[in-house]
Design an enzyme around this catalytic site. Structure first.
Site, PDB file in Angstrom:
ATOM      1  N   SER A   1      59.956  58.217  74.932  1.00  0.00           N
ATOM      2  CA  SER A   1      60.511  59.283  75.058  1.00  0.00           C
ATOM      3  C   SER A   1      60.320  60.264  73.820  1.00  0.00           C
ATOM      4  O   SER A   1      60.518  61.656  73.885  1.00  0.00           O
ATOM      5  CB  SER A   1      62.126  59.668  75.513  1.00  0.00           C
ATOM      6  OG  SER A   1      62.164  59.351  76.691  1.00  0.00           O
TER       7      SER A   1
ATOM      8  N   GLU B   1      35.399  38.139  12.687  1.00  0.00           N
ATOM      9  CA  GLU B   1      34.245  37.656  13.366  1.00  0.00           C
ATOM     10  C   GLU B   1      32.714  38.190  12.810  1.00  0.00           C
ATOM     11  O   GLU B   1      31.978  37.334  13.205  1.00  0.00           O
ATOM     12  CB  GLU B   1      34.324  38.232  14.790  1.00  0.00           C
ATOM     13  CG  GLU B   1      35.539  37.761  15.541  1.00  0.00           C
ATOM     14  CD  GLU B   1      35.501  36.508  16.045  1.00  0.00           C
ATOM     15  OE1 GLU B   1      34.269  35.607  15.987  1.00  0.00           O
ATOM     16  OE2 GLU B   1      36.532  35.571  16.307  1.00  0.00           O
TER      17      GLU B   1
END
Length: 690
Positions: A365, A94
């Site tokens: 409960s 590159e």
């Protein structure tokens, strides 16, 4: 002729001076523009390097459970964690002069222009890595002069403000490798199923060739073109001096194993839990939504995938497909508050509403252990007795009446102990206790246990008529299990930014809220729901589970017309299950009423496989006494049933049971059926009697 020559000379001199003057003006303008651009770039400072990155969520063992992104999978990794071969391969193909130039490779630009002129077409590029990075960060890929000039300006700013290695790291983490893979880490995982640091030379040289044309040079779509591109890169690396000829040949001959799958494609585990984590990031850590979704965060959660999978399996297995019943489930470590599993419903795609956190339902409960803890603080003991009978209470205004009913309208019609009342879930005993203490006491106690929902000061509050969430109840029961310390439910252990900086880490706290002695007493009382010794006018509420349990559990079930609960724990783990209809429709089918207990007991048994069974530790200052569970008196050798019951030291009963003596028979006291805490005095105090 001389005159003519002189005139021409003066004319030529004028033209030359004009050209020099114009040249000086042009040069001055050039330098003015150049230094203005440089100065402006300096004033602007470094451009931001932020790019959208996937945020990933991890379970407590580090495995990835999910991620968030916008279709661009990108995981940032530092340069040191990228294979050196991939770095060299990328530079070679590159931008081979990357470390020498200042953002622009003028020789390469000139060469590209000549090549383009010869071919009369665009055949060769000259963009440096810095230019490509600037384009990836800030610009589109339109081929216009405006875009090119803007790219040049950003390139200049990048080179002025960042080191070469910072630019290279950013480039490698932003470049596109095809198939939704942005950056080397994502690409390495997609193509080769490994991290970027683990790439071989063959893999690195193959990967470095893809960005030039992700669909054209992908080894998954065209192996021949990919191999040709790889060879070009290996030759470039050899020319650059990064590798020798033998290494290039070996890399080209290397057999590559291609994967072609993102490791997170099949993820999205525990979706209700992940939603809860994202809400925690937003509302507790105050992170904005973009940072949460695209900030590249690493979120380390408390989720235990084995428990999560088990919880989901139990919900699927024990809630029948033909039922419309929904569920909310939480499991927690009672010591740390870490949420280990969460199920917010039976099908997330059908309904993302999280019933484990968002739903507020009547606890029935399951509120009674909080009530009876308050009673212990006010002088009650497990053997405190009250009469269980149909009772109508006339309230303070003298007009309002309230008549609670037991399940199936069964009553003892005699006095029972608080331990038995809890085990068989006697409603009359609970309401009597609630009214005796004062209706504000349970409200205040619930707040101390971390219940944030508003509680109505009414007689029925003792039977769980004010709504709560599943996660709140799991946290409240954790306080019993851990000896009385409040632990806030924890979903997130740590959050790191994309560059590894820790931006949040949970600090464990544990404020002592309950008296340790009374928490111990409650733990033992809550084992009663599984103990047939406490059977009386009704069976203990956990009787259907006793054959399935293999270790000591403490817990409490609860139900209303529209809600069914089971919450229980060991010293290591708390889990809470709610089942019911979303719209509050009554639960009428008997099998549907059992869903919560079935999910709970099967989850707890399987979650504890391989874990040694342990009893609940008794706090210092408690004493265990064998009691006749029918009357709450100290059991004797004559009593057919006796149960070890714990008390805060000094509150244990003193009266022996005489109900089982024949006429004229003498009381036979047990030899030693009181369990006291061992003397923990240091040895020197024992010797000298200190």
């Amino acid at each position: 002729m001389e005159i003519m020559t002189d005139q021409r000379f003066r004319k030529t001199a004028k033209v030359f001076r004009a050209f020099v003057f114009i040249g000086m003006i042009v040069a001055a303008l050039f330098f003015l523009v150049y230094f203005s651009i440089i100065g402006y770039a300096k004033i602007l400072g470094p451009p931001p390097l932020a790019v959208p990155q996937s945020t990933i969520y991890m379970a407590d063992d580090g495995t990835v459970i999910g991620e968030s992104h916008t279709g661009e999978k990108r995981y940032w990794v530092p340069l040191k964690d990228i294979s050196p071969d991939l770095v060299k391969a990328t530079i070679s193909i590159e931008d081979r002069n990357f470390y020498e130039h200042r953002g622009f490779d003028y020789k390469r630009i000139a060469g590209a222009l000549l090549a383009d002129l010869k071919a009369m077409a665009k055949v060769q590029g000259a963009s440096t890595i810095t230019q490509q990075y600037a384009r990836n960060l800030y610009l589109s890929h339109d081929k216009t002069w405006k875009r090119k000039l803007t790219e040049a300006f950003y390139t200049l700013r990048l080179e002025m403000n960042y080191s070469k290695n910072e630019i290279l790291e950013g480039y490698l983490n932003t470049i596109y490798y095809g198939s939704g893979a942005y950056g080397v880490q994502t690409a390495s995982q997609y193509y080769f199923g490994k991290d970027a640091r683990e790439l071989t030379l063959g893999e690195a040289s193959m990967l470095a060739g893809i960005p030039k044309g992700p669909s054209y040079y992908s080894p998954l779509t065209n192996e021949e073109r990919a191999n040709s591109r790889q060879q070009t890169i290996l030759t470039a690396m050899e020319t650059k001096g990064y590798i020798d000829q033998e290494e290039a040949k070996a890399a080209a001959a290397e057999k590559l194993t291609l994967v072609g799958k993102h490791p997170t494609e099949s993820l999205g585990k525990a979706p209700y839990f992940q939603d809860a984590v994202q809400n925690e990031l937003k509302y507790s850590l105050n992170l904005d939504e973009r940072t949460i979704k695209l900030g590249g965060l690493k979120v380390y959660t408390t989720l235990d995938m084995k428990q999560q999978e088990l919880a989901e399996e139990m919900v699927t297995e024990h809630i029948t497909e033909d039922s419309e019943i929904q569920t909310g489930f939480i499991s927690m470590d009672p010591k740390s508050g870490h949420v280990k599993a969460m199920v917010g419903g039976r099908d997330y795609e059908e309904s993302p509403f999280n019933r484990a956190i968002q739903a507020v339902r009547q606890p029935g409960s399951t509120i009674k252990p909080l009530l009876y803890y308050a009673a212990l603080e006010h002088g009650f003991t497990p053997t405190t007795t009250m009469k269980s009978e149909l009772t109508t209470f006339r309230l303070e205004d003298g007009k309002t009446e309230y008549t609670p009913h037991n399940f199936n309208n069964k009553y003892a019609n005699e006095e029972i102990t608080m331990a038995q009342a809890l085990a068989v879930s006697d409603n009359v005993f609970a309401v009597k206790t609630h009214l005796f203490l004062g209706q504000d006491v349970l409200v205040d106690t619930a707040k101390r246990f971390g219940l944030s929902s508003k509680m109505a000061q009414v007689p029925s509050l003792a039977l769980g008529t004010s709504g709560v969430s599943v996660i709140e109840m799991a946290s409240a029961y954790s306080m019993f299990a851990n000896g009385g310390k409040y632990v806030e439910p924890v979903l997130i252990e740590r959050v790191e930014s994309h560059d590894g900086e820790v931006i949040y880490e949970h600090e464990e706290k544990g404020e002592q809220i309950l008296e340790p002695e009374l928490a111990s007493v409650m733990n033992h009382m809550m084992t009663g729901m599984f103990d047939p010794k406490l059977n009386g006018y009704a069976s203990v509420t956990g009787s259907t589970m006793t054959d399935e349990i293999s270790r000591p559990y403490a817990g409490k079930s609860g139900s209303t017309n529209t809600d069914s609960w089971m919450i229980g724990y060991t010293p290591q783990l708390v889990s809470a299950v709610w089942t019911g209809y979303d719209k509050g429709k009554p639960i009428e089918k008997s099998n549907e009423k059992a869903f919560s207990k079935n999910v709970w007991v099967n989850f707890m048994e399987k979650a504890h496989e391989g874990v040694p069974a342990t009893n609940f530790k008794t706090a210092k200052g408690t004493v265990g006494v064998f009691i006749n569970p029918e009357n709450g008196k100290i059991a004797t050798a004559n009593c057919p049933v006796k149960r070890l019951t714990y008390f805060k030291d000094g509150t244990e009963p003193q009266e022996y049971c005489t109900e089982h003596l024949d006429e004229g028979e003498q009381l036979q006291k047990p030899k030693d059926e009181t369990e006291k805490k061992p003397d923990k005095k240091p040895w020197y105090k024992k010797i000298f009697g200190l």
